[in-house]
Design a protein around this motif. Structure first.
Motif, mmCIF file in Angstrom:
data_model
loop_
_atom_site.group_PDB
_atom_site.id
_atom_site.type_symbol
_atom_site.label_atom_id
_atom_site.label_comp_id
_atom_site.label_asym_id
_atom_site.label_seq_id
_atom_site.Cartn_x
_atom_site.Cartn_y
_atom_site.Cartn_z
ATOM 1 N N ALA A 42 -2.088 3.933 4.188
ATOM 2 C CA ALA A 42 -1.926 2.847 5.159
ATOM 3 C C ALA A 42 -2.784 3.038 6.400
ATOM 4 C CB ALA A 42 -0.452 2.700 5.544
ATOM 5 N N VAL B 239 0.843 -1.186 0.000
ATOM 6 C CA VAL B 239 0.000 0.000 0.000
ATOM 7 C C VAL B 239 0.883 1.243 0.000
ATOM 8 C CG1 VAL B 239 -1.875 1.208 1.213
ATOM 9 C CG2 VAL B 239 -1.667 -1.270 1.415
ATOM 10 N N GLU B 240 0.403 2.311 -0.649
ATOM 11 C CA GLU B 240 1.123 3.585 -0.561
ATOM 12 C C GLU B 240 1.041 4.120 0.871
ATOM 13 O OE1 GLU B 240 -0.155 6.379 -3.475
ATOM 14 O OE2 GLU B 240 0.818 5.311 -5.138
ATOM 15 N N GLU B 241 2.099 4.792 1.296
ATOM 16 C CA GLU B 241 2.172 5.317 2.665
ATOM 17 C C GLU B 241 0.937 6.135 3.044
ATOM 18 O OE1 GLU B 241 5.703 7.612 2.895
ATOM 19 O OE2 GLU B 241 7.056 5.878 3.145
ATOM 20 N N ILE C 29 2.168 -2.847 10.567
ATOM 21 C CA ILE C 29 2.641 -1.937 9.515
ATOM 22 C C ILE C 29 4.167 -1.927 9.515
ATOM 23 C CG2 ILE C 29 2.804 0.460 8.778
ATOM 24 C CD1 ILE C 29 -0.019 0.919 9.509
ATOM 25 N N ASP C 30 4.712 -2.244 8.359
ATOM 26 C CA ASP C 30 6.161 -2.200 8.103
ATOM 27 C C ASP C 30 7.003 -2.956 9.124
ATOM 28 O OD1 ASP C 30 6.097 -0.786 5.695
ATOM 29 O OD2 ASP C 30 5.872 1.122 6.759
ATOM 30 N N THR D 51 4.447 -0.522 3.335
ATOM 31 C CA THR D 51 4.132 0.765 2.711
ATOM 32 C C THR D 51 5.186 1.138 1.675
ATOM 33 O OG1 THR D 51 5.284 2.057 4.412
ATOM 34 C CG2 THR D 51 2.965 1.543 4.808
#
Length: 479
Positions: A265, A260-262, A329-330, A351
């Protein structure tokens, strides 16, 4: 059952003698066995629901969708098309072989071994069995020892409905599997992990046995848009269903991670959290299969850097072997959660600066069984198709390609090889044998020595399908 080498050999000799008798080649026999499977699925539906609940905690709606209903549809498809599949097909022959006719005749491979997994113990035992029977083979099914109720169901009921000499179910643990792999087979079909897939291939090499492997891997899902109330709701349902909705993420085609683009997110996480309250209630999801797998998943979260990336869920009930649906996330890309197939209810989100970077991200990793991508960008779709390699690609949905009989299902590279479902299942367990019929009506001398330039010219015409010049040359009308 006698699981000694001699005992297994005795069981297998019955199956091989049955195949060698020619019984399984009969089209009427094949159809009768498929119809018997239909009856089993209808008459034993409630019992199948029961054993899947005992082994995996599957809700009966999920059990019907992913196993019973799926299998019934598959049997219907084979019965509707089998006459066409078994019919010989004509092959065109070049003039150099005139007068000759040729047909491609489909013949069964022989006695095949099906090694099925625990996550869909009924579906992934019977779906390849449908193809093997359609192709006219005799079959031995080895179900997983991790789903004892389902395996016992198959061992008890298969002989009640199908030909017990041609189709056998052999239960047992890894030691039985190893002994079965020592035997000579005409094909081995395995669904499971790459680690065990390597063991299967190594054993098969001893007898040069052909192998089909369905292995899975880390399935990526690209999310390129979050817009429109209707589209947004559908997108969220499809992501949640693709991650947690089929055996609670314990599926080879379940989403492993999102790309996903930052800028999307945080919004995506909040939207997922709201929708998950309804779709991932404990009564709707399957159990984690064993203590070993439960601990493996817990260990993925033990890494402090991974634990710090959790933005939703993460709670663990060791007594009930339950892990809450978890979003991260990440997490570190070199952590185990990002290098090994998760096969459970943990969802990392990776991301990116721009969504096009997802292509390079995927290309730097082993080829997955499927790539999912939610996007309306036709240029991005084209780049995903042209620049990535995977067993399949599904745009704007998840899992659904698996239930389509006309779509070949299988992996590429580390995610496996060999395609099945529908006609591909028939083809997987068949050998297309060319049968040529030649006449003595005529013979072309230019096929044989003594060689000269004249014969060379005739061969050139023949292989270029320049029939007019070939005939003129033979008639002495050449320039």
């Amino acid at each position: 059952m006698d699981f000694s080498a001699d005992g297994l050999e005795q069981q297998l000799s019955v199956v091989r003698r049955c195949f060698e008798s020619g019984k399984t080649r009969s089209l009427s026999w094949r159809k009768s066995q498929l119809k018997a499977l239909q009856r089993l699925l209808v008459e034993k539906e409630q019992e199948i629901f029961r054993v899947l609940k005992e082994d995996l905690g599957k809700h009966q709606a999920e059990a019907f969708r992913d196993e019973v209903g799926f299998l019934g549809k598959s049997v219907d498809y084979h019965l509707a098309n089998l006459d066409k599949w078994v019919a010989p097909t004509k092959i065109s022959i070049p003039l150099v072989a005139f007068p000759t006719s040729c047909q491609l005749v489909q013949e069964p491979l022989g006695v095949v071994l099906l090694l099925s997994p625990w996550n869909f113990p009924i579906a992934l035992s019977l779906e390849p069995l449908i193809g093997a029977i359609s192709a006219g083979n005799a079959v031995v099914v080895k179900p997983s020892e991790l789903t004892p109720s389902s395996s016992a169901f198959l061992e008890t009921n298969i002989p009640l409905y199908l030909d017990g000499e041609a189709v056998k179910v052999i239960q047992g643990g890894p030691n039985v599997g190893e002994k079965l792999l020592e035997q000579k087979w005409d094909k081995i079909f395995f669904t499971g992990s790459p680690r065990v897939g390597r063991i299967v291939m190594t054993a098969a090499a001893k007898h040069l046995t052909p192998v089909a492997l369905e292995l899975g891997g880390k399935t990526p899902c690209i999310v390129d848009f979050i817009s429109g109330s209707r589209d947004k709701q559908t997108l969220l349902k499809r992501i949640i269903g693709g991650k947690w909705g089929s055996c609670y993420g314990q599926a080879c085609i379940a989403i492993d991670y999102l790309l996903v683009e930052e800028k999307f997110a945080t919004v995506l996480v909040e939207l997922l959290k709201t929708m998950m309250k309804t779709l991932t209630k404990p009564e709707y999801v399957s159990n984690i299969i064993t203590k070993h797998h439960f601990e493996r998943l817990c260990n993925l979260l033990d890494d402090p850097l991974v634990a710090s990336s959790v933005v939703h869920g993460g709670s663990i009930d060791r007594e009930k072997m339950y892990i809450e649906p978890t979003i991260l996330i990440d997490p570190p890309l070199d952590s185990e959660i990002m290098t090994e197939e998760i096969f459970g209810p943990l969802l990392p989100i990776v991301t990116l600066k721009k969504i096009e970077d997802s292509i390079d991200f995927m290309k730097g990793r082993p080829k997955p069984l499927v790539i999912y991508a939610f996007t309306k960008n036709e240029t991005l779709k084209r780049k995903i198709v042209e620049e990535t390699s995977s067993g399949a690609i599904t745009f704007n949905d998840t899992l659904i390609h698996y239930v389509c009989d006309g779509i070949p299902f299988g992996g590429v590279g580390q995610s496996g090889f060999g395609k099945y479902h529908g006609k591909c299942s028939f083809d997987m367990f068949s050998h297309g044998k060319p049968v040529m019929r030649r006449s003595f009506l005529t013979e072309f001398s230019f096929r044989y020595p003594p060689w000269n330039e004249d014969k060379m010219q005739l061969l050139r015409y023949a292989y270029k399908f320049d029939y007019l010049r070939l005939v003129l040359h033979l008639l002495g009308l050449k320039k």
